[in-house]
Each structure stands twice: as structure tokens, then as C-alpha cells.
Design a protein around this motif. Structure first.
Motif, PDB file in Angstrom:
ATOM      1  N   TYR A   1     -84.364  60.609  33.875  1.00 18.42           N
ATOM      2  CA  TYR A   1     -83.842  61.947  33.635  1.00 18.42           C
ATOM      3  C   TYR A   1     -83.323  62.514  34.961  1.00 18.42           C
ATOM      4  O   TYR A   1     -83.750  62.115  36.041  1.00 18.42           O
ATOM      5  CB  TYR A   1     -84.909  62.859  33.009  1.00 18.42           C
ATOM      6  N   TRP A   2     -82.389  63.464  34.811  1.00 18.01           N
ATOM      7  CA  TRP A   2     -81.773  64.078  35.987  1.00 18.01           C
ATOM      8  C   TRP A   2     -82.596  65.290  36.403  1.00 18.01           C
ATOM      9  O   TRP A   2     -82.773  66.231  35.630  1.00 18.01           O
ATOM     10  CB  TRP A   2     -80.337  64.489  35.668  1.00 18.01           C
ATOM     11  N   SER A   3     -83.087  65.256  37.630  1.00 18.32           N
ATOM     12  CA  SER A   3     -83.961  66.342  38.089  1.00 18.32           C
ATOM     13  C   SER A   3     -83.164  67.534  38.601  1.00 18.32           C
ATOM     14  O   SER A   3     -83.728  68.580  38.877  1.00 18.32           O
ATOM     15  CB  SER A   3     -84.861  65.821  39.220  1.00 18.32           C
ATOM     16  N   GLY A   4     -81.890  67.340  38.728  1.00 18.29           N
ATOM     17  CA  GLY A   4     -81.039  68.365  39.339  1.00 18.29           C
ATOM     18  C   GLY A   4     -80.444  67.856  40.633  1.00 18.29           C
ATOM     19  O   GLY A   4     -79.395  68.328  41.076  1.00 18.29           O
ATOM     20  N   SER A   5     -81.169  66.883  41.222  1.00 18.66           N
ATOM     21  CA  SER A   5     -80.679  66.320  42.475  1.00 18.66           C
ATOM     22  C   SER A   5     -80.764  64.798  42.492  1.00 18.66           C
ATOM     23  O   SER A   5     -80.126  64.160  43.337  1.00 18.66           O
ATOM     24  CB  SER A   5     -81.483  66.883  43.649  1.00 18.66           C
TER      25      SER A   5
ATOM     26  N   ILE B   1     -76.003  54.245  29.032  1.00 26.21           N
ATOM     27  CA  ILE B   1     -75.745  55.299  28.050  1.00 26.21           C
ATOM     28  C   ILE B   1     -76.197  56.597  28.682  1.00 26.21           C
ATOM     29  O   ILE B   1     -77.399  56.820  28.908  1.00 26.21           O
ATOM     30  CB  ILE B   1     -76.516  55.051  26.738  1.00 26.21           C
ATOM     31  N   LEU B   2     -75.242  57.460  28.977  1.00 25.35           N
ATOM     32  CA  LEU B   2     -75.552  58.722  29.626  1.00 25.35           C
ATOM     33  C   LEU B   2     -75.489  59.837  28.589  1.00 25.35           C
ATOM     34  O   LEU B   2     -74.455  60.062  27.976  1.00 25.35           O
ATOM     35  CB  LEU B   2     -74.551  58.997  30.755  1.00 25.35           C
TER      36      LEU B   2
ATOM     37  N   ILE C   1     -87.744  68.932  31.674  1.00 24.23           N
ATOM     38  CA  ILE C   1     -86.623  69.832  31.363  1.00 24.23           C
ATOM     39  C   ILE C   1     -85.431  69.318  32.144  1.00 24.23           C
ATOM     40  O   ILE C   1     -85.476  69.231  33.369  1.00 24.23           O
ATOM     41  CB  ILE C   1     -86.950  71.282  31.757  1.00 24.23           C
ATOM     42  N   THR C   2     -84.400  68.968  31.448  1.00 25.06           N
ATOM     43  CA  THR C   2     -83.297  68.301  32.111  1.00 25.06           C
ATOM     44  C   THR C   2     -81.994  68.548  31.380  1.00 25.06           C
ATOM     45  O   THR C   2     -81.980  69.017  30.247  1.00 25.06           O
ATOM     46  CB  THR C   2     -83.568  66.785  32.188  1.00 25.06           C
ATOM     47  N   THR C   3     -80.902  68.233  32.049  1.00 26.81           N
ATOM     48  CA  THR C   3     -79.583  68.323  31.419  1.00 26.81           C
ATOM     49  C   THR C   3     -79.039  66.938  31.061  1.00 26.81           C
ATOM     50  O   THR C   3     -78.070  66.832  30.334  1.00 26.81           O
ATOM     51  CB  THR C   3     -78.564  68.998  32.349  1.00 26.81           C
TER      52      THR C   3
END
Lengths: 422, 271
Positions: free
Chosen positions: B89-93, B62-63, B118-120
Motif C-alpha cells: 500500500y502507498w503510505s503517502g511517500s 496491478i495498481l 488508510i491509503t489511496t
């Protein structure tokens, strides 16, 4: 926290208005009033809606709104015909020190909710409280004050063309946009199809003349965003908004209330007759179910018998079967306040099943449950029984509705949409 | 261990957020539940997202895409049947582990991310259900950010917790009542005889003055601190609320150095 504002643009000279001046601070008791627009004339009939109107009470202790010639009056020419508008600002999360939170603050524009013209005829001044009350009429009321000019209109004109020529007057186009592209009558014959002459337009006001042509073409007229629209009673092609009820699972609740739910027989007419003729149009199926619901018409513009029959058949098709109508109340926000007359919407208002018996909701599963005859009923076999419901109505989201009336109340930030099933 | 009342901003995963997108990946399920994704966002514990025909081998993913970078401090799952699962969580990379859960048997999950992220994007990967190879089910998924400190330092009196369902009551000729009921809203009053901590003052003022709804969690994560399991006090009971009355903050008997009595009448709101 929403903000409502009121403005007046006084007439400077004939057909010439000045800029809008904000008069919100003069509005008494925040009593801007409710704004009401409809496409039909009343709950129990079909016909051209009268002019929409609203009331406003202003503080007049300095004489700002007194008649022209009074000291301090803002009206240099005349009061009647001055433009009036109400705007709405959904300033729920206002900026703090000029900064607004992205994704949360609604930095939307000031939206015009209503524009109309000030009516001088029933202006009332109260000496004791130094207030003055006006009625504001919708822009269509301007047509009431214009005498019809038939020059240039002939029997070879279509209804569309004739309507455009009638309304394309500086006194009216000074207020609203009249564009041929927005005039699309339900039926658009030439005048010669239904009348051998244009004499039915003589000695009328433009409003009367327009009304006769609307009746003759099965059309309605409404004004949205200062633009005149003439159309059949057909809704927008796309669903413009989805409403969700208290038990809806797929959206956030945005229905504050539903009232005046009518199954539609109030506005069902299955036997149409042209007065003083033998011309009728009937829906036998509808009469068999609902009884004869008769409407007698006599649209003065239509004199040709063949077209009269065409028109009767057209109206019978439109109104012979009941369509559910209801009043839906919803909190105002930018999206919902942008809804317009004849927009198509949906309502997801499911019921909540309440289990009876052992506390489980029954599920029909082929093979594991059987229908049983009452005479041979065996309680030891699985049987299906309908659950109870928390509410007495539910509305299928697959049903489509059109907006036939909009009422906006500044007092409690609720808007009332009158909806008719499509 | 007793937990004090926690307060969050309206979760970024809430159904009121149009910029929150969920993508389900499940190669085995005949129905991934794409049409009912909102069932785990709709604040309703009586509806769930679930798969059809899935098994543990599917490693269902589940994204959650929150569009704009958002602070996530706490993650909740209510009425779920997940046995082995992982949050990242996605760190950006890259994907960074938040929590890896194995052999879970509870239907409620809460994880407090120390310091928050803090993530997207947040990703939930499901490796197995509590009962093996069951279809996955989640009634409520919450990704939340603390409001101010996020938790009171004191214990207010919880007054009049009400499951308000009765909209209107009418008296019949017989004298009996006819009650018209709705789905219901939760109401509660939090009362302090005297607030003495600045952090609590800050949190209370934030609840009153920022004019946005917030999420209240009365159990704070420990429903066992209450003698009985009562509706409103359970771990799964989290409500979006606002104060119904104005903020009054007079010192006790007007004494400048005294404590500040405080009462918040909270009502569950739509938005």
C-alpha cells in the motif's frame, strides 16, 4: 429513500404567476401520479404527440384549492393556467447532524421532473373526502388556448421562422423558453415551397398551426427543462447513458425490466400515399420483406405537388424499415432522471450460454473442429454445436437507441424509457 | 479453526464505485486485459480478468487507485492462479509491504490487515503463476473495510440460504410448469434466538439502520467448518446485501434484562 415534492405557482394576474408554493402535504396518499412524455402520438402510428398530462388529487378540507373567491383559496385570479411542478430529491443517504459522508452521500439538488399548467375544466371535488382532483397538462397545452396571429408571417418565411413567430407569444413564453436556436425542423423550406399562401394558418389555434408546420417539415416538438425544441427525429450525437442487464460483465446492473419488445413493424410504413392524389413513395425492398404497410397522409399545409412528393420520400426513408422498440425500466437516480427525449443510449444485455453435451461450452478453434455433413456425420470427430441460452433475447451494446418516451412513476421510484433502435 | 460470519462495507473495489481505477503494467503480454479489468470487480465469479501472452518474467503489476483515502482492512482474491505475488500500500511517500506470498497453490486468497491501512493506492505485483508462465487470471479482487467490528461474536442460525433464480412460474395447460429464470440473487436469513453481546447488537443495528448495502461473508474464512462445500458457504461466496424487513428489537418476553431475539432477512442487492 427518495423525496418527491409538488408545488403550485398561482396566477396573480393575466400572464403573471406568483412564486411556487409547496403543496406536498396536501397530496393524497402520496399519489403524485405518473409523468409521461412521448415524441410520437401512439404505439402504432407516427405523428405529433398529444399534450402530456398527469393527474393529481389534493386534500381540500380548508378550501385551499377551491376556485378564486373562496375563503382560503390560494388562487387570487384563476386556477386554470397556474403552474404546477413536481421535483425529485435523491436523498438516499441524508446528512447526519449536518454531516454527509464524502463519496457516499448524494447531496444533489432538487430536480424538476415535470412542469405543467393546471387544467380547471375537469377539476372534480369530492364532498365526502374533501379532496379535489386536477389534470395537469404539459406546457404545450397552452398553445391550445391561443388563437393564431398570422401578422408578420409570409410565404417567404421558413418553417423555422414561422414556428418561432407563432410560438413567441407572451402567454407561452411566460411558461417556457422559445428560442430560434432550438427550432431546427427536419426539413426547413420556405412556406412558398409547399404552399402559395399562409391561409392554412387562418382560423386556427397556435397548436393547430404549429402541428401543421411540424407535419410539413417532418419534425417533432417536445419540451425539456422548460425549453421548446423542434427537430427531426434525430437523436443526440453522443451516447448519454449505458444500461447494463443482469448478465452484463462490464457494468453494474441497472435494468429493472424490459417489456413490450417489438421488432418494429408496428411503426413501419413502406408505402406512403398522399390522399386523393397519385403521389406515392414506396420502398420496394421493405414491401418485398414485410408486405405493403401503407400510410395515407393529407397534411393540410402542403398544397404543392412537388413538395408533397419530397415529404412522402422523407417519411418513407424514416419509417420504411422496422426499428426495434422496447420499454426499459430502470431505478431512478440523478444521472438517469436527467435523460431527455431523443437522447442516445446503449444497452448491454448479453445472454448466458448454457453448455449442452459434456458440460463444456464449445469454442471454435480453427483446425481442431470441423464442420460435418449430416450424411457422413462422425460423432468421434470434434464438432461444434451452439450452446443453449438462459434468455430468449440478448441486446448488443453496439446497437444504439434513442429515447422516444419517458414515464416517471413516483410510486416505486422506477422510470420507464421507451427506446427505439437507431 | 472455525470463523464467524464477517461483514464489510461495500468494497471500494466494487464496480459500483466510479472512482476506483486500475492500471495494469505488463511488458510481455500481448494483451494486458485492459478492456476486461471490470471483470474482477463485477461480483461475478464466472468472468475473470486475464492477460494474453504474459509470462512469469513480466512481473505483472496491478495498481489500484482508490482516489480518496480509504480504509482497507481485508484483501481477497477469488478464482485466481497466482503463485507468487505481493501486496503493498502507498503510505503517502513510499510503498509499504502488506503481504508477500510465495509458492501458493490455492485459488482463493484472503488477508486481514491487522489494524487496517488508510491509503489511496494498493499495488499487486505478480511474480509467477501456480503453473509457471500461465496467463494471469483473477475472477474477483476485493479491497474491503470492516463494518463496525467486522465479525459477529456469536453464530446465528443460517436459515433458508437461497439461490433465487426463478422470476416467474406459469402453469401450462398440461399442468407442467414453465419457469422464467434470471441470473439469480442470494437470499439468507440470519437468526439469533437471543443476542447477548453488545458488539453483535451494534453490528446488527448498523446493518439495519445505516441504509446502505454491505458485504456478507458467511464462511468467515473457514469453509471447512461446514461439513460440505455448499454454494453460499464457500470462501469465495461474498454477497452485497441489505435487510429486506424492518428492524424489530424487542427484549425476550419484554423483560428488560433478557436477551434480544433477532432475525435479519437479507437479500442480495444491486446498490
Amino acid at each position: 429513500m427518495s423525496i418527491w415534492k409538488a408545488y403550485i405557482a398561482p396566477l396573480q394576474a393575466e400572464n403573471e404567476h406568483g412564486d411556487f408554493i409547496e403543496i406536498t402535504q396536501f397530496v393524497v396518499n402520496k399519489n403524485i401520479g405518473a409523468v409521461n412524455r412521448m415524441t410520437e402520438n401512439n404505439e402504432y402510428d407516427v405523428g405529433i404527440a398529444p399534450n402530456d398530462s398527469m393527474g393529481i388529487k389534493l386534500s381540500n378540507d380548508n378550501g385551499d384549492f377551491s376556485e378564486p373567491g373562496s375563503v382560503n383559496s390560494i388562487f387570487p385570479y384563476k386556477r386554470a393556467g397556474s403552474k404546477f411542478k413536481i421535483t425529485y430529491l435523491f436523498d438516499k443517504y441524508p446528512p447526519i447532524c449536518g454531516f454527509a459522508v464524502a463519496g457516499i452521500s448524494a447531496l444533489g439538488p432538487e430536480i424538476e421532473i415535470y412542469e405543467g399548467i393546471l387544467n380547471d375544466q375537469d377539476a372534480e371535488q369530492d364532498i365526502e373526502t374533501d379532496t379535489i382532483s386536477f389534470t395537469i397538462l404539459g406546457y404545450s397545452a397552452a398553445l391550445d388556448g391561443l388563437e393564431t396571429v398570422t401578422t408578420g408571417i409570409s410565404t417567404s418565411d421558413t418553417v423555422q421562422s414561422a414556428l418561432f413567430k407563432l410560438m413567441n407569444r407572451i402567454e407561452f413564453t411566460n411558461l417556457v423558453l422559445v428560442d430560434n436556436a432550438n427550432i431546427n425542423p427536419g426539413v426547413n423550406p420556405t412556406i412558398s415551397t409547399f404552399n402559395g399562401a399562409t391561409t392554412f394558418l387562418d382560423d386556427t389555434t397556435v397548436k393547430e398551426a404549429v402541428t401543421r408546420l411540424l407535419e410539413a417539415s417532418g419534425s417533432i416538438l417536445y419540451i425539456e427543462n422548460n425549453t421548446v425544441y423542434v427537430s427531426a427525429r434525430t437523436p443526440s450525437s453522443a451516447v448519454e447513458y449505458e444500461f447494463f442487464g443482469q448478465a452484463a460483465k462490464l457494468g453494474l446492473e441497472n435494468i429493472q425490466d424490459i417489456k413490450d419488445y417489438k421488432i418494429g413493424t408496428n411503426r413501419t410504413f413502406n408505402l406512403w400515399k398522399w390522399e386523393d392524389t397519385t403521389l406515392t413513395s414506396r420502398s420496394a425492398t421493405s414491401i418485398g420483406t414485410y408486405g405493403a404497410l401503407k400510410k395515407t397522409v393529407n397534411y393540410s399545409a402542403v398544397t404543392q405537388a412537388t413538395y408533397r412528393q419530397t415529404l412522402l420520400d422523407y417519411y418513407k426513408t424514416e419509417f420504411s424499415e422496422p426499428k426495434i422498440e422496447l420499454d426499459l425500466y430502470t431505478p431512478i437516480d440523478y444521472e438517469r432522471i436527467g435523460l431527455q427525449l431523443m437522447d442516445k443510449v446503449t444497452i448491454d444485455y448479453p445472454n448466458v450460454p448454457i453448455a449442452i453435451g459434456d458440460g463444456s461450452l464449445p469454442v471454435w478453434n480453427t483446425g481442431s473442429m470441423v464442420w460435418q455433413e449430416e450424411s457422413t456425420f462422425d460423432p468421434n470427430k470434434n464438432f461444434f454445436s451452439w450452446p443453449d441460452g438462459l434468455f430468449n433475447i440478448s441486446i448488443d451494446p453496439n446497437t444504439e437507441w434513442k429515447i422516444i418516451g419517458i414515464k416517471i412513476d413516483s410510486k416505486d421510484d422506477i422510470m420507464n424509457l421507451k427506446l427505439r433502435e437507431i | 479453526m472455525s470463523e464467524k460470519i464477517r461483514v464489510y462495507e461495500v468494497p471500494v473495489s466494487d464496480i459500483s464505485n466510479p472512482n476506483f481505477y486500475v492500471t495494469i503494467t505488463d511488458a510481455i503480454a500481448t494483451d494486458k486485459g485492459d478492456d476486461i479489468i471490470n471483470f474482477m470487480r463485477n461480483r461475478d465469479l464466472q468472468s475473470s480478468w486475464m492477460t494474453t501472452g504474459s509470462t512469469d518474467a513480466a512481473n505483472t503489476e496491478i495498481l489500484c487507485d482508490v482516489s480518496d483515502s480509504s480504509q482497507i482492512d481485508d484483501i481477497f482474491l477469488s478464482y485466481h492462479n497466482l503463485g507468487d505475488f505481493k501486496f503493498e500500500y502507498w503510505s503517502g511517500s513510499a510503498w509499504v509491504l502488506i503481504d508477500n506470498v510465495t509458492s501458493n497453490t490455492e485459488d482463493f486468497y484472503h488477508y486481514e490487515i491487522v489494524g487496517g491501512v488508510i491509503t489511496t493506492q494498493i499495488k499487486l505485483t505478480i511474480y509467477g503463476t501456480i503453473v509457471a508462465d500461465e496467463d494471469k487470471r483473477i475472477a474477483r479482487l476485493i479491497l474491503a473495510k470492516k463494518l463496525e467490528s467486522g465479525q459477529f461474536e456469536s453464530w446465528p442460525i443460517i436459515e433458508k440460504p437461497t439461490q433465487g433464480t426463478i422470476r416467474k412460474s406459469s402453469v401450462m395447460l398440461s399442468g407442467k410448469y414453465f419457469l422464467s429464470e434470471g441470473i439469480g440473487a442470494f437470499l439468507v436469513t440470519l437468526k439469533w434466538k437471543g443476542v447477548i453481546g453488545q458488539n453483535d447488537i451494534d453490528l446488527i443495528e448498523r446493518m439495519f439502520l445505516w441504509r446502505k448495502p454491505f458485504m456478507i461473508w458467511l464462511s468467515g474464512g473457514d469453509q471447512t467448518q461446514f461439513r460440505f462445500k455448499l454454494t453460499g458457504y464457500r470462501n469465495e461466496d461474498m454477497y452485497i446485501m441489505k435487510p429486506r424487513k424492518d428492524y424489530i428489537n424487542a427484549y425476550y418476553k419484554g423483560l428488560y434484562r433478557a436477551m434480544v431475539p433477532q432475525t435479519i432477512d437479507l437479500v442480495e442487492v444491486v446498490e
